[in-house]
Design a protein around this motif. Structure first.
Motif, PDB file in Angstrom:
ATOM      1  N   CYS A 344       0.960  -1.050  -0.031  1.00  0.00           N
ATOM      2  CA  CYS A 344       0.022   0.043   0.163  1.00  0.00           C
ATOM      3  C   CYS A 344       0.803   1.311   0.050  1.00  0.00           C
ATOM      4  CB  CYS A 344      -0.977  -0.086   1.285  1.00  0.00           C
ATOM      5  SG  CYS A 344      -1.748   1.559   1.332  1.00  0.00           S
ATOM      6  N   CYS A 347       0.148   3.595   3.374  1.00  0.00           N
ATOM      7  CA  CYS A 347       0.610   2.974   4.359  1.00  0.00           C
ATOM      8  C   CYS A 347       2.200   2.778   4.369  1.00  0.00           C
ATOM      9  CB  CYS A 347       0.212   1.642   4.716  1.00  0.00           C
ATOM     10  SG  CYS A 347      -1.634   1.248   5.190  1.00  0.00           S
ATOM     11  N   THR A 351       1.113  -4.618   3.390  1.00  0.00           N
ATOM     12  CA  THR A 351      -0.092  -4.797   4.315  1.00  0.00           C
ATOM     13  C   THR A 351      -0.958  -5.867   3.864  1.00  0.00           C
ATOM     14  OG1 THR A 351      -1.542  -3.682   5.742  1.00  0.00           O
ATOM     15  CG2 THR A 351      -1.066  -2.681   3.447  1.00  0.00           C
ATOM     16  N   CYS A 356      -5.605  -3.055   5.779  1.00  0.00           N
ATOM     17  CA  CYS A 356      -5.279  -1.794   5.111  1.00  0.00           C
ATOM     18  C   CYS A 356      -6.676  -1.049   4.670  1.00  0.00           C
ATOM     19  CB  CYS A 356      -4.491  -1.874   3.950  1.00  0.00           C
ATOM     20  SG  CYS A 356      -4.229  -0.672   2.949  1.00  0.00           S
ATOM     21  N   GLY A 357      -6.731   0.034   5.164  1.00  0.00           N
ATOM     22  CA  GLY A 357      -8.066   0.919   4.734  1.00  0.00           C
ATOM     23  C   GLY A 357      -8.126   1.569   3.348  1.00  0.00           C
ATOM     24  N   HIS A 358      -6.942   1.263   2.529  1.00  0.00           N
ATOM     25  CA  HIS A 358      -6.774   2.013   1.140  1.00  0.00           C
ATOM     26  C   HIS A 358      -6.738   1.016   0.049  1.00  0.00           C
ATOM     27  CE1 HIS A 358      -4.062   3.739   4.273  1.00  0.00           C
ATOM     28  NE2 HIS A 358      -5.078   4.847   4.257  1.00  0.00           N
TER      29      HIS A 358
HETATM   30 ZN   LIG Z   1      -2.784   1.244   3.508  1.00  0.00          ZN
END
Ligand SMILES: [Zn+2]
Length: 425
Positions: A344, A347, A351, A356-358
Motif C-alpha cells: 500500500c 501505508c 500490508t 489496510c483501509g486503502h
Molecule cells: Zn494502506
C-alpha cells in the motif's frame, strides 16, 4: 519418536535394505519376473509412496480407492480423507505385451535400473472425464490437472510398492529433500513443537514473506514467552513444469536466502522440498497439501489466496471454504487461512486485506508485475524483493535456467534431473 501421519497411522517406509534388495533383484531376474520401466511421473510418486509422503497409502490406488476419492473425498475405508487420485496407468497394448495379470509381482525399473517391486492387486479402467469433473470441477482440457488426467493411458494398476533402490537427489536439491522421518528428526533437533508449513511454487517477494510472518504471529499470538516455540517450514513443490513457471532451482535457493540473510531468524526457519507434480486442483489440492504436510510432521498449514489454483477455475477462497466440509477431527493439522497481502503506497508498507483501509490504492503483487521486474533484471525496491533474494534469482537464471528465471523449452530439454536412479550394486 512419534511418527504418526495422516489418518492417525504410523508413517510406514516401504524401502528395502540394500543387501536384501540386491538378493531380491537377483532372485527376481533368475525367476524371469515381468518388468516395467516407469516414466518420471510415476517414478516421482513411487518415491513419495515408499518414503511415507503419501501415508497411509502404501501403493498405487485400486479402483475402489479412486472411486471413494472422487465421490466422497476419502480412501476406500470411507473415513481417511483423500482428495487426489494417485494412479499407475498403462496402455492396453503394453499390458498385453507384458503379460501382467492380477496378483503378479512385477519388477519396476527407472532409466533401466532396478527401482521397485509392484504387487499388483487390481487392474482396472476409469472414466477420465468423470474423474476430471469430480476432482477438478471441470472437464476442460485447458486445465493442467484435467489435461494430465486425459493423458493417462487406458488401463490402471493398483497395489503396494516396495522401493529397492533409493534415489540420488542431485544438486542443488540434495540437502533440501528430507523424507517425512528425516523431517521430523530435524524438527526435534531444532526443538520445534509447532511447525507452520508454507506451500510454495514461487520465489518469494515480500508479499510471501509477510504471509509467512503473519501466519507465525497468528499461531503464536496466545503463547506465553517461556513456552517452546517452533518455526516456519517452507516446503517447495518440485516437479513437472510448464513454460513460464519459476525454475525449481530458483524456488528452493531463493526461499532459503530469506533465512540465510536474516529476514527470518535462522532458528525459526527451514526450507525443504517435496517431489510432486502440481495438479492445480485448487480446493482439492489444498486438502491434499494438508494430508501431505501432516506426514511431514507439521502442526499448521497456511492456505493463501487462490491456493493451488489456476486461471479462473476456482474462487480465490474456495480452498479455504472446503475445510468446512470435512468431518471434525479428520485432519491432524490446523489450517491457517491467509487473506490477500499487498503493497500500500499510503501505508508505505506491505500490508493486508484485513488491515489496510486503502484498498483502492493497493498495489497487488500480481504475477505480471513480478515477472516484469524479474525479466528487467534491474534491482527493485527492497520493499518488493529483498536484495539478496533478487540476486539469487539472477544467479539461478544464469547457473540453472539458461539465462532465464522462468521455465523455457530449453530448460525443459536440458536441465539436470532432480533425482537419478543409479545401477543397484
Ligand atoms: Zn494502506
Amino acid at each position: 519418536m512419534e511418527m504418526i501421519g495422516h489418518g492417525g497411522k504410523e508413517i510406514i517406509e516401504r524401502v528395502m535394505a540394500k543387501d536384501a534388495a540386491l538378493k531380491r533383484v537377483a532372485e527376481m531376474k533368475a525367476a524371469k519376473v515381468k518388468t516395467l520401466d516407469v516414466r518420471l511421473q510415476l517414478a516421482t510418486e513411487i518415491l513419495d509412496i515408499a518414503y511415507g509422503f503419501f501415508s497411509p497409502l502404501e501403493g498405487f490406488m485400486t479402483k475402489a480407492d479412486v472411486e471413494a476419492v472422487c465421490n466422497n473425498m476419502t480412501l476406500a475405508d470411507g473415513k481417511t480423507v483423500w482428495s487426489i487420485p494417485i494412479v499407475y496407468d498403462i496402455s492396453s497394448a503394453d499390458l498385453e505385451k507384458s503379460g501382467i495379470k492380477q496378483y503378479d509381482e512385477v519388477l519396476l525399473t527407472y532409466t533401466g535400473n532396478p527401482f521397485a517391486i509392484f504387487d499388483i492387486t487390481d487392474i482396472f479402467t476409469l472414466d477420465t472425464k468423470e474423474v476430471a469433473m469430480k476432482v477438478y470441477g471441470t472437464t476442460e482440457e485447458k486445465h493442467p490437472g484435467v489435461k494430465r488426467t486425459y493423458q493417462y493411458q487406458d488401463k490402471f494398476l493398483g497395489g503396494k510398492i516396495t522401493l529397492l533402490n533409493p534415489p540420488k537427489i542431485n544438486e542443488p536439491f540434495t540437502k533440501f529433500w528430507l523424507t517425512p522421518k528425516q523431517m521430523r528428526e530435524r524438527f526435534k533437533e531444532k526443538g520445534w513443537e509447532m511447525i507452520i508449513n508454507h506451500q510454495t511454487r514461487n520465489v518469494p517477494h515480500t508479499g510471501h514473506e509477510w504471509l509467512m510472518k503473519g501466519a507465525y504471529l497468528g499461531a503464536y499470538g496466545s503463547m506465553m514467552v517461556d513456552k517452546p516455540r517452533g518455526g516456519v517450514l517452507v516446503n517447495a513443490m518440485i516437479g513437472s513444469k510448464r513454460p513460464g513457471d519459476y525454475i525449481d532451482e530458483a524456488i528452493i535457493l531463493c526461499q532459503e536466502a530469506q533465512g540465510k540473510h536474516g529476514y527470518f531468524r535462522d532458528d525459526i526457519f527451514l526450507t525443504t522440498c517435496t517431489l510432486w507434480d502440481m495438479r492445480y486442483a485448487g480446493p482439492k489440492e489444498a486438502i491434499f497439501h494438508a494430508c501431505l504436510r501432516t506426514n511431514l510432521g507439521c502442526t499448521h498449514h497456511m492456505f493463501g489466496r487462490d491456493h493451488a489454483g489456476v486461471g479462473t477455475y476456482y474462487d480465490p477462497y474456495d480452498a479455504h471454504r472446503i475445510f468446512e466440509r470435512l468431518p471434525k477431527g479428520s485432519l491432524n493439522i490446523t489450517p491457517i487461512f491467509n487473506l490477500d497481502w499487498w503493497f500500500c503506497p499510503v501505508c508505505d508498507e506491505v500490508t493486508y486485506m484485513g488491515l489496510c483501509g486503502h484498498k483502492d490504492k493497493k498495489a497487488s503483487f500480481s504475477g505480471t508485475l513480478i515477472r516484469s521486474i524479474i525479466q528487467d533484471g534491474v534491482k527493485p525496491p527492497r520493499r518488493i524483493f529483498r536484495p539478496e533474494v533478487f540476486d539469487m534469482i539472477m544467479e539461478c537464471a544464469e547457473k540453472y535456467g539458461f539465462g532465464n528465471a522462468f521455465v523455457t523449452e530449453d530448460y525443459l530439454k536440458n536441465r539436470q534431473p532432480v533425482f537419478t536412479i543409479e545401477p543397484l550394486k
